[in-house]
Design a protein around this motif. Structure first.
Motif, PDB file in Angstrom:
ATOM      1  N   PHE A  11      21.454  55.194  62.679  1.00 22.81           N
ATOM      2  CA  PHE A  11      22.276  54.145  63.286  1.00 22.81           C
ATOM      3  C   PHE A  11      21.568  53.446  64.438  1.00 22.81           C
ATOM      4  N   ASP A  12      21.730  52.131  64.481  1.00 22.29           N
ATOM      5  CA  ASP A  12      21.427  51.358  65.679  1.00 22.29           C
ATOM      6  C   ASP A  12      22.538  51.632  66.706  1.00 22.29           C
ATOM      7  N   VAL A  13      22.292  51.332  67.974  1.00 21.48           N
ATOM      8  CA  VAL A  13      23.310  51.574  69.013  1.00 21.48           C
ATOM      9  C   VAL A  13      23.943  50.255  69.476  1.00 21.48           C
ATOM     10  N   ASP A  14      23.149  49.419  70.162  1.00 18.17           N
ATOM     11  CA  ASP A  14      23.720  48.182  70.727  1.00 18.17           C
ATOM     12  C   ASP A  14      24.279  47.285  69.633  1.00 18.17           C
ATOM     13  N   GLY A  15      25.545  46.970  69.750  1.00 18.44           N
ATOM     14  CA  GLY A  15      26.180  46.074  68.796  1.00 18.44           C
ATOM     15  C   GLY A  15      26.652  46.771  67.536  1.00 18.44           C
ATOM     16  N   THR A  16      26.179  48.004  67.305  1.00 14.67           N
ATOM     17  CA  THR A  16      26.548  48.723  66.080  1.00 14.67           C
ATOM     18  C   THR A  16      27.525  49.853  66.415  1.00 14.67           C
ATOM     19  N   LEU A  17      27.056  50.891  67.095  1.00 17.03           N
ATOM     20  CA  LEU A  17      27.966  51.977  67.480  1.00 17.03           C
ATOM     21  C   LEU A  17      28.839  51.559  68.657  1.00 17.03           C
ATOM     22  N   GLU A  75      22.993  48.679  60.933  1.00 19.11           N
ATOM     23  CA  GLU A  75      22.587  47.721  61.949  1.00 19.11           C
ATOM     24  C   GLU A  75      23.667  46.657  62.149  1.00 19.11           C
ATOM     25  N   ASP A  76      23.520  45.896  63.236  1.00 20.73           N
ATOM     26  CA  ASP A  76      24.450  44.787  63.476  1.00 20.73           C
ATOM     27  C   ASP A  76      23.771  43.423  63.466  1.00 20.73           C
ATOM     28  N   SER A  77      22.426  43.414  63.461  1.00 21.04           N
ATOM     29  CA  SER A  77      21.733  42.138  63.685  1.00 21.04           C
ATOM     30  C   SER A  77      20.635  41.901  62.655  1.00 21.04           C
TER      31      SER A  77
HETATM   32 MG    MG Z   1      21.808  46.183  67.559  1.00 22.32          MG
END
Ligand code: MG
Ligand code: XBP
Length: 242
Positions: free
Chosen positions: A11-17, A179-181
């Motif tokens: 997992f990604d953190v910023d924007g995802t979790l 991811e979120d990006s």
């Molecule tokens: Mg991110």
């Protein structure tokens, strides 16, 4: 799309979790500018544009150059501002003001209960990432945590994902990224991983060509009968529809 269980999900953190950018990092960057006596402030829109540059220190340096600081001064100032911002971010994490994205905890729990190994690959700095993960998700949930402090090149470079796979001892075919990006997706795909994208307000309109699936949130993912992961809510029928 495969429905095979996945050995590991990274997992990604910023924007995802966590939705950490607009009301987390951004005000901490602004507080660092103010404490240094600098007139710069990033509003929500401008910060959204600056997110194209991953890594807080790199983002600061690029911005300072764009405001007329020469490259050397921008690099020094960025390093100083980023140290201050990182301390502020740690304090913000400790205050409990950064929450997990809705449905993130449930998804992690479901994956863990299915025997999936959980890991993290983020561009964020270790000093705030580790306390955040501990606080929101507990001590031992993630077997491997790779941060921006552990690699020399940041997303969209695949280094963080490559390092995560090395530490997990798994080939890319046995893992999957979340991811979120667009930058994060490109990093994961360049490491050979399938990648599910869970968008947020900043990333919704980015190009996600190459993603295994794209959802607007974890609830939509958990409710999707064709999701590329064995998510428990499919069996229970829980979770709102997309
Ligand atoms: Mg991110
Ligand atoms: C996140 C980043 C980070 C954060 C700020 O990207 O680019 O730089 O914005 O954290 P991703 P730091 O979600 O793709 O990993 O200031 O600690 O870099």
């Amino acid at each position: 799309m495969s429905r095979e269980p996945c050995a590991a999900v990274v997992f990604d953190v910023d924007g995802t979790l966590v939705d950490s950018e607009r009301d987390g990092h951004r005000p901490m960057f602004n507080a660092a500018f103010a404490a240094a006596g600098l007139p710069y402030r990033w509003d929500v829109e401008e910060y959204g544009r600056l997110l194209a540059i991953t890594g807080g220190r790199r983002r600061l340096a690029a911005y300072l150059e764009s405001r007329g600081h020469d490259a050397r001064e921008a690099a020094d100032l960025a390093a100083r501002l980023h140290r201050d911002k990182t301390e502020r971010m740690r304090d913000l994490v400790a205050s409990g003001e950064i929450a997990a994205r809705p449905g993130a905890r449930e998804l992690l729990r479901e994956l863990a209960s299915l025997g999936t190994t959980l890991a993290v690959a983020t561009t964020g700095t270790r000093d705030w990432v580790e306390p955040l993960l501990r606080r929101l998700f507990g001590e031992d949930l993630f077997e491997v945590v790779v941060t921006g402090s552990d690699v020399h090149t940041l997303k969209p470079d695949p280094a963080a994902y490559v390092e995560a796979l090395n530490r997990l001892g798994l080939p890319a075919s046995h893992a999957m990224a979340v991811e979120d990006s667009g930058n994060g997706l490109r990093a994961a795909v360049a490491a050979g991983l399938r990648c599910v994208v869970v968008t947020n307000d900043y990333t919704r309109h980015e190009d996600f060509t190459g993603a295994a699936a794209v959802y607007r949130g974890f609830a939509a993912w958990r409710a999707d009968p064709a999701a590329p992961l064995p998510v428990g809510s499919r069996a229970t029928g829980q979770g709102p529809s997309r």
